[in-house]
Design a protein around this motif. Structure first.
Motif, PDB file in Angstrom:
ATOM      1  N   GLU A 205       0.816  -1.209   0.000  1.00 40.83           N
ATOM      2  CA  GLU A 205       0.000   0.000   0.000  1.00 40.83           C
ATOM      3  C   GLU A 205       0.852   1.262   0.000  1.00 40.83           C
ATOM      4  N   LEU A 206       2.099   1.117  -0.389  1.00 46.39           N
ATOM      5  CA  LEU A 206       2.981   2.275  -0.514  1.00 46.39           C
ATOM      6  C   LEU A 206       2.506   3.184  -1.635  1.00 46.39           C
ATOM      7  N   THR A 207       2.833   4.458  -1.526  1.00 50.65           N
ATOM      8  CA  THR A 207       2.535   5.414  -2.586  1.00 50.65           C
ATOM      9  C   THR A 207       3.820   5.777  -3.318  1.00 50.65           C
ATOM     10  N   ALA A 208       3.663   6.410  -4.468  1.00 48.40           N
ATOM     11  CA  ALA A 208       4.834   6.853  -5.223  1.00 48.40           C
ATOM     12  C   ALA A 208       5.668   7.824  -4.395  1.00 48.40           C
ATOM     13  N   GLN A 209       4.999   8.635  -3.583  1.00 47.96           N
ATOM     14  CA  GLN A 209       5.730   9.590  -2.741  1.00 47.96           C
ATOM     15  C   GLN A 209       6.541   8.871  -1.666  1.00 47.96           C
ATOM     16  N   ASP A 210       6.004   7.750  -1.167  1.00 52.42           N
ATOM     17  CA  ASP A 210       6.760   6.960  -0.184  1.00 52.42           C
ATOM     18  C   ASP A 210       8.095   6.510  -0.772  1.00 52.42           C
ATOM     19  N   LEU A 211       8.076   6.094  -2.043  1.00 53.51           N
ATOM     20  CA  LEU A 211       9.310   5.640  -2.687  1.00 53.51           C
ATOM     21  C   LEU A 211      10.260   6.809  -2.917  1.00 53.51           C
ATOM     22  N   VAL A 212       9.707   7.963  -3.289  1.00 55.55           N
ATOM     23  CA  VAL A 212      10.545   9.148  -3.484  1.00 55.55           C
ATOM     24  C   VAL A 212      11.217   9.526  -2.164  1.00 55.55           C
ATOM     25  N   ASP A 213      10.444   9.524  -1.095  1.00 54.57           N
ATOM     26  CA  ASP A 213      10.988   9.889   0.216  1.00 54.57           C
ATOM     27  C   ASP A 213      12.067   8.911   0.671  1.00 54.57           C
ATOM     28  N   ALA A 214      11.956   7.632   0.219  1.00 49.39           N
ATOM     29  CA  ALA A 214      12.925   6.612   0.625  1.00 49.39           C
ATOM     30  C   ALA A 214      14.118   6.533  -0.318  1.00 49.39           C
ATOM     31  N   GLY A 215      14.173   7.424  -1.304  1.00 55.42           N
ATOM     32  CA  GLY A 215      15.301   7.425  -2.224  1.00 55.42           C
ATOM     33  C   GLY A 215      15.097   6.578  -3.454  1.00 55.42           C
ATOM     34  N   GLY A 216      13.868   6.221  -3.769  1.00 54.68           N
ATOM     35  CA  GLY A 216      13.587   5.491  -5.010  1.00 54.68           C
ATOM     36  C   GLY A 216      13.047   4.092  -4.797  1.00 54.68           C
ATOM     37  N   SER A 217      13.299   3.487  -3.656  1.00 51.05           N
ATOM     38  CA  SER A 217      12.777   2.152  -3.370  1.00 51.05           C
ATOM     39  C   SER A 217      12.628   1.988  -1.866  1.00 51.05           C
ATOM     40  N   VAL A 218      11.768   1.054  -1.487  1.00 46.20           N
ATOM     41  CA  VAL A 218      11.543   0.754  -0.077  1.00 46.20           C
ATOM     42  C   VAL A 218      11.942  -0.689   0.184  1.00 46.20           C
ATOM     43  N   THR A 219      12.737  -0.909   1.205  1.00 48.17           N
ATOM     44  CA  THR A 219      13.196  -2.248   1.567  1.00 48.17           C
ATOM     45  C   THR A 219      12.663  -2.619   2.947  1.00 48.17           C
ATOM     46  N   THR A 220      12.143  -3.841   3.057  1.00 46.52           N
ATOM     47  CA  THR A 220      11.682  -4.340   4.343  1.00 46.52           C
ATOM     48  C   THR A 220      11.997  -5.824   4.427  1.00 46.52           C
ATOM     49  N   THR A 221      11.681  -6.437   5.571  1.00 48.87           N
ATOM     50  CA  THR A 221      11.975  -7.853   5.787  1.00 48.87           C
ATOM     51  C   THR A 221      10.680  -8.617   6.018  1.00 48.87           C
ATOM     52  N   LEU A 222      10.558  -9.759   5.362  1.00 44.48           N
ATOM     53  CA  LEU A 222       9.376 -10.608   5.469  1.00 44.48           C
ATOM     54  C   LEU A 222       9.688 -11.843   6.307  1.00 44.48           C
ATOM     55  N   HIS A 223       8.808 -12.125   7.254  1.00 45.36           N
ATOM     56  CA  HIS A 223       8.883 -13.355   8.037  1.00 45.36           C
ATOM     57  C   HIS A 223       7.559 -14.100   7.865  1.00 45.36           C
ATOM     58  N   PHE A 224       7.606 -15.401   7.662  1.00 45.22           N
ATOM     59  CA  PHE A 224       6.371 -16.190   7.690  1.00 45.22           C
ATOM     60  C   PHE A 224       6.698 -17.628   8.068  1.00 45.22           C
ATOM     61  N   ALA A 225       5.717 -18.285   8.649  1.00 43.39           N
ATOM     62  CA  ALA A 225       5.860 -19.686   9.051  1.00 43.39           C
ATOM     63  C   ALA A 225       4.565 -20.413   8.724  1.00 43.39           C
ATOM     64  N   LYS A 226       4.697 -21.612   8.217  1.00 41.72           N
ATOM     65  CA  LYS A 226       3.527 -22.406   7.865  1.00 41.72           C
ATOM     66  C   LYS A 226       3.040 -23.181   9.082  1.00 41.72           C
ATOM     67  N   GLY A 227       1.746 -23.099   9.329  1.00 35.01           N
ATOM     68  CA  GLY A 227       1.155 -23.825  10.439  1.00 35.01           C
ATOM     69  C   GLY A 227       0.978 -25.292  10.117  1.00 35.01           C
ATOM     70  N   VAL A 228       0.656 -26.063  11.149  1.00 37.22           N
ATOM     71  CA  VAL A 228       0.525 -27.513  10.986  1.00 37.22           C
ATOM     72  C   VAL A 228      -0.570 -27.858   9.983  1.00 37.22           C
ATOM     73  N   GLY A 229      -1.689 -27.149  10.051  1.00 40.06           N
ATOM     74  CA  GLY A 229      -2.775 -27.433   9.108  1.00 40.06           C
ATOM     75  C   GLY A 229      -2.342 -27.238   7.677  1.00 40.06           C
ATOM     76  N   ASN A 230      -1.648 -26.133   7.395  1.00 44.74           N
ATOM     77  CA  ASN A 230      -1.157 -25.883   6.038  1.00 44.74           C
ATOM     78  C   ASN A 230      -0.130 -26.921   5.615  1.00 44.74           C
ATOM     79  N   LYS A 231       0.779 -27.278   6.521  1.00 37.32           N
ATOM     80  CA  LYS A 231       1.812 -28.260   6.176  1.00 37.32           C
ATOM     81  C   LYS A 231       1.197 -29.611   5.836  1.00 37.32           C
ATOM     82  N   PHE A 232       0.233 -30.038   6.633  1.00 36.01           N
ATOM     83  CA  PHE A 232      -0.428 -31.306   6.348  1.00 36.01           C
ATOM     84  C   PHE A 232      -1.154 -31.242   5.005  1.00 36.01           C
ATOM     85  N   ASP A 233      -1.871 -30.149   4.780  1.00 35.83           N
ATOM     86  CA  ASP A 233      -2.618 -30.006   3.526  1.00 35.83           C
ATOM     87  C   ASP A 233      -1.680 -30.087   2.322  1.00 35.83           C
ATOM     88  N   GLU A 234      -0.581 -29.351   2.374  1.00 34.67           N
ATOM     89  CA  GLU A 234       0.347 -29.319   1.245  1.00 34.67           C
ATOM     90  C   GLU A 234       1.034 -30.673   1.047  1.00 34.67           C
TER      91      GLU A 234
END
Length: 647
Positions: A537-566
């Motif tokens: 949901e970043l805006t073009a102005q957010d990228l300008v303010d950040a110097g052209g790009s925005v960098t962040t870190t993603l964390h995720f973990a699969k739950g037991v239900g998802n692991k079994f399903d897959e």
């Protein structure tokens, strides 16, 4: 030989059939061995089909657990259901509220003067029936000018009221009742050309409640006794008015439905693992083992499923294992479920409990959120995946070239034709009047466009008198095109003005990703981020303010239900799943074995016929030798007799 009638041993005394059967029995040994092998393969196929069936059931139960709806169920309770009841939807949040019901909503009800019969005529002319803001004119003539006729005509008019004829003990009256409660739905009957008097039987009335119990309690009115917009996601059902009585309405998490689904998962797990375990058992007394004993594929499946039950899950809280919420494996590998411990865990940290079963994720930027991770996505390490956003999604917007002030709209400048978001063109007609400001005109354009557009919606704004029409959709599918209209020059637009939005762009873990609107998804085939989906949901102005790009870190973990399903999907998928390929291989082997056994049977049949033919010829030859011997013996006997006579 085929069709030959054989009489065993007539010449030789040999039991031909028995002898041939013995010979064929010896030569049938390879066929018997192949039939035993085919039976073994068929038993293996049946066992794998049973494994597949039980794992499919386990997958179904796992899917039920990780569904979002499973974890959003709340129960609403009322401290006095004689006054009001409450129901909660998935949008509700836990909480406790105090409510006083001071008045119920009721429908307006009127009646006419009395008549001696329901078939008495009332006159002819026009009867106007009004309910709230809706009116219907009913022509009254000889076909309907009785109380019963008027009641039928009103009911057929679909005006929002119900009519009937009642008897009060001495006279008949026409009774008309609004179909909806509240003061906004009053009923009136107006007769033209004849006289019809009415009186109020029941006043129209709005419901009234006091929300809260202190000096700042809020009074809320409603035309209905079902109030849905006071507490988000909760419907209040008013039963009786009781001024001065405080009712407590509480929303709490309903764990019973979740517990039932977890228990169903536990039962399916135990059923599947018990059957798999039986395949590896060996009985020393009978010296026999399970049908699939020693199968490495099945052993891998068993080990993997057991490990998924025991493995920790990064939930973002202190609760990180199934054991901590009451699911425990005993020494025999049987899974049990302690509901009391589960309820304690839910009370402690409901989010962590939910994340044990469902894939959960987060980023370190407020405007970048985790949405989903598919079966081919790989969980990141504790350091997470780096996300780099190089372009923000934008909406299409067309801005007028000149400012608009006070403007009078009439038949010469009231139309605007445009197209939105790839839909067909359409024309709106503005209300003819004088607009005091560009803001008033913007509100009119927005309302008319959104009411008429076959696709999409817009917001219309003004800045310094200049109008801007903006699509509400993000990305390349967002389009605004001004086509024509006699109001263009007055509004500052030109035919042909158009704009398209742009999709978000970026990478996840340095791997390619595709943007659609504000959604960024890891590309198919990515080694780690295949199917990982983010909302940006970043805006073009957010990228300008950040110097052209925005960098962040993603964390995720699969739950037991998802692991079994897959995992279970990869096992049970028809034809291409691990078990499906096992079944196909066994079916092919069984078919090949059946063909080979048929060939052996054909050869044995031919061999039997050949042996019978040989024995038949031997019997025939012996019979001929016997006939010749008898002839010679008879001839010699005759010669001997003649020789003695001549002597």
């Amino acid at each position: 030989m085929p069709g030959t009638i054989s009489f065993d041993g007539l010449a030789t005394g040999i039991n031909t059939t028995e002898t041939v059967d013995k010979l064929i029995e010896v030569e049938s040994r390879p066929k018997i061995l192949k039939e035993a092998e085919k039976a073994r393969l068929e038993n293996q196929l049946s066992a794998w089909q049973e494994v597949n069936s039980k794992l499919l059931d386990l997958r179904t139960q796992a899917q039920e657990i990780w569904k979002a709806s499973t974890w959003t169920t709340l129960s609403a309770t009322s401290s006095n259901e004689n006054i009001l009841t409450a129901t909660a939807s998935s949008d509700a949040q836990p909480g406790t509220y105090t409510i006083e019901v001071t008045q119920l909503a009721q429908a307006h009800q009127i009646s006419t003067g009395g008549y001696s019969s329901d078939l008495d005529t009332v006159g002819t002319g026009t009867l106007t029936v009004t309910v709230g803001a809706k009116s219907v004119d009913i022509t009254v003539d000889s076909s309907n000018n009785t109380l019963r006729g008027l009641a039928d005509a009103i009911n057929q008019a679909d005006v929002g009221a119900t009519a009937s004829v009642i008897y009060d003990g001495s006279q008949y009256r026409l009774l008309v009742t609004s179909d909806q409660t509240g003061t906004a739905n009053t009923v009136s009957l107006t007769a033209t050309g004849f006289t019809l008097t009415t009186t109020t039987v029941q006043d129209a009335q709005d419901a009234s409640i006091n929300f809260g119990s202190g000096t700042g309690a809020i009074t809320i009115t409603s035309s209905s006794n079902q109030i849905e917009d006071v507490i988000p996601g909760v419907t209040l059902n008013l039963v009786n008015a009781s001024p001065g009585t405080q009712v407590t309405v509480s929303m709490s998490r309903d764990t019973s439905g979740v517990e039932e689904k977890i228990q169903a998962f536990v039962d399916a797990y135990n059923t599947a693992m018990e059957f798999i375990g039986e395949q590896f058992k060996f009985d020393p007394q009978t010296n026999t083992g399970g049908i699939l004993m020693g199968d490495r594929t099945l052993l891998t499946i068993q080990t993997r499923i057991q490990s998924m039950i025991a493995s920790p899950v990064a939930t973002g809280g202190d609760i990180t294992s199934l054991r901590s919420i009451g699911l425990k494996l005993d020494d025999d590998g049987v899974l049990s479920f302690d509901t009391a411990k589960f309820q304690e865990a839910v009370a402690q940290d409901p989010g962590a409990v939910k994340n044990l079963f469902r894939t959960a994720g987060r980023t370190e930027h407020a405007k970048v959120s985790f949405v989903y991770a598919g079966k081919d996505a790989v969980e990141p390490s504790s350091s997470g995946y780096q996300v780099v956003i190089t372009r923000a999604a934008e909406r299409a917007a067309v801005t007028g070239a000149s400012a608009v002030g006070s403007l009078t709209i009439d038949s010469t400048n009231d139309t605007l034709t445009l197209a939105l978001d790839g839909g067909t063109s359409f024309t709106v007609t503005l209300e003819q009047k004088t607009y005091a400001s560009a803001a008033d005109l913007a509100a009119e354009i927005q309302a008319k466009v959104n009411a008429a557009a076959p696709a999409g919606e817009v917001s219309v704004s003004e800045s310094g008198g200049t109008l801007t029409i903006t699509s509400q959709k993000y990305g390349s599918a967002s389009k605004v095109q001004i086509i024509s209209g006699n109001a263009l020059s007055n509004l500052g637009f030109t035919a042909g003005d158009q704009d398209s939005g742009v999709d978000v762009a970026g990478t996840i873990n340095g791997e390619s990703a595709t943007g659609v609107g504000q959604t960024l998804t890891g590309d198919d085939g990515n080694p780690n981020t295949d199917g990982v989906t983010l909302k940006v949901e970043l805006t073009a102005q957010d990228l300008v303010d950040a110097g052209g790009s925005v960098t962040t870190t993603l964390h995720f973990a699969k739950g037991v239900g998802n692991k079994f399903d897959e995992y279970l999907q990869g096992l049970t998928q028809p034809l291409i799943g691990t078990i499906g390929m096992k079944e196909t291989a066994l079916e092919n082997s069984i078919d090949s074995m059946a063909e080979y056994i048929k060939e052996l049977e054909d050869r044995l049949d031919q061999r039997r016929e050949s042996l019978l033919e040989q024995f038949y010829r031997m019997e025939k030859a012996v019979n001929e030798f016997n006939s010749q011997g008898n002839y010679l013996m008879n001839a010699l006997s005759g010669l001997n007799a003649n020789w003695k006579w001549n002597g």
